[in-house]
Design an enzyme around this catalytic site. Structure first.
Site, mmCIF file in Angstrom:
data_model
loop_
_atom_site.group_PDB
_atom_site.id
_atom_site.type_symbol
_atom_site.label_atom_id
_atom_site.label_comp_id
_atom_site.label_asym_id
_atom_site.label_seq_id
_atom_site.Cartn_x
_atom_site.Cartn_y
_atom_site.Cartn_z
ATOM 1 N N GLU A 122 32.916 35.137 35.257
ATOM 2 C CA GLU A 122 31.484 35.262 35.023
ATOM 3 C C GLU A 122 30.999 36.674 35.318
ATOM 4 O O GLU A 122 30.229 37.257 34.551
ATOM 5 C CB GLU A 122 30.709 34.263 35.908
ATOM 6 C CG GLU A 122 30.992 32.819 35.617
ATOM 7 C CD GLU A 122 32.121 32.212 36.438
ATOM 8 O OE1 GLU A 122 32.071 30.999 36.707
ATOM 9 O OE2 GLU A 122 33.069 32.938 36.807
ATOM 10 N N CYS A 140 31.715 29.259 41.248
ATOM 11 C CA CYS A 140 31.793 29.455 42.696
ATOM 12 C C CYS A 140 30.439 30.010 43.164
ATOM 13 O O CYS A 140 29.619 30.445 42.354
ATOM 14 C CB CYS A 140 32.937 30.404 43.043
ATOM 15 S SG CYS A 140 32.567 32.149 42.765
#
Length: 156
Positions: free
Chosen positions: A55, A82
């Site tokens: 990401e 996460c």
């Protein structure tokens, strides 16, 4: 591309990354029409940069091309983000995030973390998944745990 195609693309990219020695994570950013703006994989192993998650790598790549906001976009990821990536996504401001594997599906085959935490305890540090203002939904893919199984089966 359809949402299901884009979610599946993260699985395919993650599997390729594992085959090339990387970690089992990928990210695809698409605009409202389903046009892919960028694709990225986790580059932690390749670069030694512990923040080079898929990401973050995708967000950085778009920023280098002048895009400073993901408003109007959907971010597709291999697994529920996460905490670091989730925070980065809040700053990037996409319309929504679609993840292929739940934390539980990922955790059956993959564990990551440093001396201060396991992945599960890291989520405990920031609170439960629950309702968030950034829409996070599980996408439809054939086998969301495939990259994590492949990674677990990789020697070393």
């Amino acid at each position: 591309m359809t949402s299901a195609d884009l979610a599946q693309r993260t699985i395919d990219l993650a599997l390729t990354n594992v085959e090339q020695g990387g970690k089992p994570f990928a990210c695809v950013v698409a605009d409202a029409d389903g046009t892919v703006l960028t694709e990225a994989t986790n580059q932690v192993v390749q670069t030694g940069d512990v923040t080079a998650h898929a990401e973050v790598t995708a967000i950085r790549g778009l920023a280098e091309r002048g895009r400073t906001s993901l408003a109007g976009c959907t971010v597709y990821v291999t697994a529920f983000p996460c905490p670091m990536c989730l925070a980065a996504l809040y700053y990037a401001d996409p319309d929504q995030v679609v993840f292929a594997a739940t934390r539980e599906q990922e955790g059956e085959h993959y564990e990551d973390g440093g001396r201060w935490m396991t992945l599960a305890s890291f989520y405990d540090e920031i609170g439960p998944a629950g309702d968030r203002s950034l829409p996070l939904t599980q996408g439809e893919v054939e086998d969301p745990a495939a990259p994590f199984r492949a990674y677990a089966a990789t020697p070393g």
